[in-house]
Design a protein around this motif. Structure first.
Motif, PDB file in Angstrom:
ATOM      1  N   SER A  83     -11.382 -10.224   2.032  1.00  0.00           N
ATOM      2  CA  SER A  83     -10.350 -11.097   2.592  1.00  0.00           C
ATOM      3  C   SER A  83      -9.462 -10.403   3.611  1.00  0.00           C
ATOM      4  CB  SER A  83      -9.499 -11.678   1.468  1.00  0.00           C
ATOM      5  OG  SER A  83      -9.079 -10.657   0.602  1.00  0.00           O
ATOM      6  N   ARG A 132       5.489 -13.200   0.395  1.00  0.00           N
ATOM      7  CA  ARG A 132       4.241 -13.989   0.406  1.00  0.00           C
ATOM      8  C   ARG A 132       4.458 -15.487   0.567  1.00  0.00           C
ATOM      9  NH1 ARG A 132      -0.525 -11.929  -3.552  1.00  0.00           N
ATOM     10  NH2 ARG A 132      -1.008 -10.002  -2.440  1.00  0.00           N
ATOM     11  N   PHE A 139      -4.155  -1.802  -4.637  1.00  0.00           N
ATOM     12  CA  PHE A 139      -5.167  -2.510  -5.413  1.00  0.00           C
ATOM     13  C   PHE A 139      -6.544  -2.212  -4.847  1.00  0.00           C
ATOM     14  CE2 PHE A 139      -7.880  -6.289  -6.000  1.00  0.00           C
ATOM     15  CZ  PHE A 139      -7.967  -6.295  -7.376  1.00  0.00           C
ATOM     16  N   ASN A 179      -3.831 -11.883  -9.225  1.00  0.00           N
ATOM     17  CA  ASN A 179      -5.282 -11.854  -9.105  1.00  0.00           C
ATOM     18  C   ASN A 179      -5.871 -10.502  -9.515  1.00  0.00           C
ATOM     19  OD1 ASN A 179      -7.823 -12.883  -8.524  1.00  0.00           O
ATOM     20  ND2 ASN A 179      -7.732 -12.199  -6.399  1.00  0.00           N
ATOM     21  N   ALA A 180      -5.104  -9.426  -9.303  1.00  0.00           N
ATOM     22  CA  ALA A 180      -5.573  -8.116  -9.757  1.00  0.00           C
ATOM     23  C   ALA A 180      -5.765  -8.154 -11.278  1.00  0.00           C
ATOM     24  CB  ALA A 180      -4.568  -7.032  -9.367  1.00  0.00           C
ATOM     25  N   ASP A 202      -0.352 -17.064  -4.919  1.00  0.00           N
ATOM     26  CA  ASP A 202       0.644 -17.022  -3.838  1.00  0.00           C
ATOM     27  C   ASP A 202       0.077 -16.570  -2.497  1.00  0.00           C
ATOM     28  OD1 ASP A 202       0.241 -14.428  -4.703  1.00  0.00           O
ATOM     29  OD2 ASP A 202       2.363 -13.883  -4.726  1.00  0.00           O
ATOM     30  N   ASP A 256     -14.633 -12.939  -6.702  1.00  0.00           N
ATOM     31  CA  ASP A 256     -13.194 -12.749  -6.491  1.00  0.00           C
ATOM     32  C   ASP A 256     -12.909 -13.241  -5.076  1.00  0.00           C
ATOM     33  OD1 ASP A 256     -10.614 -11.946  -6.074  1.00  0.00           O
ATOM     34  OD2 ASP A 256     -11.063  -9.795  -5.986  1.00  0.00           O
ATOM     35  N   LEU A 257     -12.282 -14.411  -4.997  1.00  0.00           N
ATOM     36  CA  LEU A 257     -12.089 -15.046  -3.687  1.00  0.00           C
ATOM     37  C   LEU A 257     -10.828 -14.572  -2.972  1.00  0.00           C
ATOM     38  CD1 LEU A 257     -12.876 -18.872  -3.701  1.00  0.00           C
ATOM     39  CD2 LEU A 257     -13.936 -17.083  -2.333  1.00  0.00           C
TER      40      LEU A 257
HETATM   41  C1  LIG Z   1      -5.247 -10.340  -2.581  1.00  0.00           C
HETATM   42  C2  LIG Z   1      -6.493 -10.031  -3.278  1.00  0.00           C
HETATM   43  C3  LIG Z   1      -6.477  -9.520  -4.584  1.00  0.00           C
HETATM   44  C4  LIG Z   1      -5.194  -9.216  -5.308  1.00  0.00           C
HETATM   45  O1  LIG Z   1      -4.498 -10.385  -5.584  1.00  0.00           O
HETATM   46  P1  LIG Z   1      -2.985 -10.291  -6.131  1.00  0.00           P
HETATM   47  O2  LIG Z   1      -2.674 -11.705  -6.500  1.00  0.00           O
HETATM   48  O3  LIG Z   1      -2.181  -9.749  -5.036  1.00  0.00           O
HETATM   49  O4  LIG Z   1      -3.027  -9.392  -7.319  1.00  0.00           O
HETATM   50  C5  LIG Z   1      -7.680  -9.261  -5.195  1.00  0.00           C
HETATM   51  N1  LIG Z   1      -8.851  -9.495  -4.557  1.00  0.00           N
HETATM   52  C6  LIG Z   1      -8.903  -9.971  -3.310  1.00  0.00           C
HETATM   53  C7  LIG Z   1     -10.218 -10.188  -2.658  1.00  0.00           C
HETATM   54  C8  LIG Z   1      -7.722 -10.260  -2.622  1.00  0.00           C
HETATM   55  O5  LIG Z   1      -7.769 -10.740  -1.371  1.00  0.00           O
END
Ligand SMILES: *Cc1c(COP(=O)(O)O)cnc(C)c1O
Length: 467
Positions: free
Chosen positions: A231, A100, A187, A156-157, A297, A261-262
């Motif tokens: 995304s 990443r 995820f 982010n998860a 990241d 959640d961006l």
């Molecule tokens: C990438 C992403 C996640 C997961 O993020 P990580 O940091 O890989 O856990 C969650 N939600 C969205 C919309 C993402 O693009």
């Protein structure tokens, strides 16, 4: 030579240990490993001799140089770390499989100071007593995002999990069917929601969701309105989705918080650099999101982390959630994240010094210059191949901006004496682990993701591979 004579010529371990090359090796590798490797290689020759018929033995000889070389190769292989640097020539900037985001060279010292010495990780120097590990990130992230409060977790998860578990446990989270995303390996938003104890209330259709769909779904058991930035894919064609500002109005009317959640944590308006517009964290907060989550990241260009920003009343509750302990970040992450965020105090500096942003914002002239320098270096090797500079397309990657392909310059190689996939494999398996694409029966090296100081090793490895 007869077999008996051959056996007598086999060197002993002690003899080999006195070899000039081997003496140097012992400086670098554990002695026991060197001895084991020598013994193994002697035994292997002994076995070969045992299996020889007498008449074959006549033509057999022990190639001492080859024997030493084999030992060196074996040692290098068995002692190399599994996780190591590779060269990314794919042109995918945020390449999740290849690590990443890359940290800025300029923060090296800051991170190493904290890693190799004691630090005030959970100690308040002013007060002389216990402090909080999260305090180090609060000021800088608040300053840059304008948010009331901040919390940083593992990724982010984890951020989404913690937010939903805190704000919507046993209650419903209303989310558009068009935003039930899966990112990377496994995820899935719906799965994470389940794990958090939230009840998923899907609304709308895959391609269209209206504000009235949200409104009609609201009931006394609604916990949150959730917007997920799509995304890594786009629903194209006959589509409609509700933007965060409209959702925010609805959320105020019904007094239900709205979460976005961006995915990517963007702080620079990259449309200035010729990329298409993507919502920034600041936009999302300004347009009324109560809580925003994003990755450390992805486009942010920092270490793996999940960053939660927004209203203090919600983040205070998250800090008390027992999950927070399980999802906490370590000091290396905090050090790298604080130092990366500090670069954002000056946008010019961020764009120049954070590799992810640097690579995404190269002008085509800069790429052309890079390609020419690289081409000249490869040309010097007089390779048995057709080498050209061509136009190509890079990708943002990391599940960011799925439709965005950015114009780039690539070096293409068509070998005269082997297949393209053979060349690809040789370079991938080479000591420098060069990862590139094969496209249109050409070996393609995208200069966007290659560092200038990697041009030379790639040229040399190309020469070796094409021999
Ligand atoms: C990438 C992403 C996640 C997961 O993020 P990580 O940091 O890989 O856990 C969650 N939600 C969205 C919309 C993402 O693009």
């Amino acid at each position: 030579m007869n077999k008996k004579k051959l056996f007598s010529l086999l060197p002993s371990v002690d003899e080999v240990l006195n070899d000039k090359t081997i003496i140097e090796l012992i400086e670098e590798y554990p002695r026991s490993l060197v001895v084991d490797t020598i013994r193994k290689n002697i035994n292997s020759i002994r076995k070969t001799i045992i299996n020889l018929k007498e008449e074959q033995a006549e033509d057999f000889s022990i190639d001492y140089d080859k024997f030493i070389k084999a030992i060196v190769n074996e040692l290098t292989l068995s002692y190399s770390l599994s996780l190591k640097k590779v060269i990314n020539a794919t042109g995918v900037v945020i390449h999740t499989n290849l690590g990443r985001s890359l940290l800025s060279d300029s923060i090296k010292e800051d991170v190493w100071q904290v890693a190799s010495r004691y630090s005030n990780l959970e100690y308040d120097i002013d007060k002389g007593k216990r402090g909080s590990r999260y305090s180090h990130l609060e000021d800088i992230i608040k300053k840059i995002t304008g948010a009331e409060d901040v919390l940083v977790v593992n990724n982010n998860a984890a951020a989404v999990l913690l937010v939903l578990s805190t704000m919507s446990k046993n209650r419903e989270a209303i989310v558009s069917r068009g935003e039930l995303v899966e990112v990377g390996g496994s995820f899935r938003i719906p799965k994470v929601m389940e794990e958090s104890g939230t009840i998923l209330k899907e609304i709308g259709a895959t391609n269209k969701t209206h504000l009235r769909d949200y409104e009609e779904a609201i009931n006394e058991n609604t916990g949150v309105l959730l917007k997920v930035h799509t995304s890594n894919y786009r629903v194209l064609g006959f589509t409609d989705s509700v933007e965060i500002d409209e959702l925010s109005k609805l959320s105020k009317e019904y007094d239900i918080p709205v979460i976005e959640d961006l995915g990517s944590g963007l702080f620079v308006d990259i449309s200035k650099y010729g990329l298409s517009y993507e919502p920034t964290v600041i936009d999302s907060l300004r347009k009324g999101a109560d809580i925003v989550t994003f990755s450390g990241d992805k486009i942010l260009g920092g270490p793996q982390a999940g960053i939660i920003v927004g209203k203090k009343e919600y983040i205070e509750k998250m800090k008390k959630n027992q999950l927070t302990r399980a999802l906490r970040v370590d000091k290396l992450t905090i050090a790298a994240l604080e130092a990366t965020f500090r670069l954002y105090l000056d946008e010019q500096k961020a764009v120049k010094q954070i590799p992810t942003l640097r690579m995404l914002t190269y002008s085509i002239d800069e790429l052309n210059d890079k390609a020419k320098r690289f081409y000249e270096m490869i040309k010097n090797e007089n390779l048995d191949a057709d080498i050209r500079i061509e136009d190509g397309h890079s990708q943002v990657g990391g599940g960011s901006m799925p439709l965005e392909t950015i114009d780039t310059k690539v070096i293409t190689v068509i070998p005269n004496n082997m297949g393209v996939s053979e060349l690809e494999e040789r370079l991938r398996l080479s000591e420098d682990s060069i990862i590139a694409r094969v496209y249109d029966n050409k070996y393609v090296l995208d200069v966007r993701t290659i560092f200038d100081d990697e041009f030379e090793v790639i040229s040399k490895q190309l020469a070796t591979a094409l021999k």
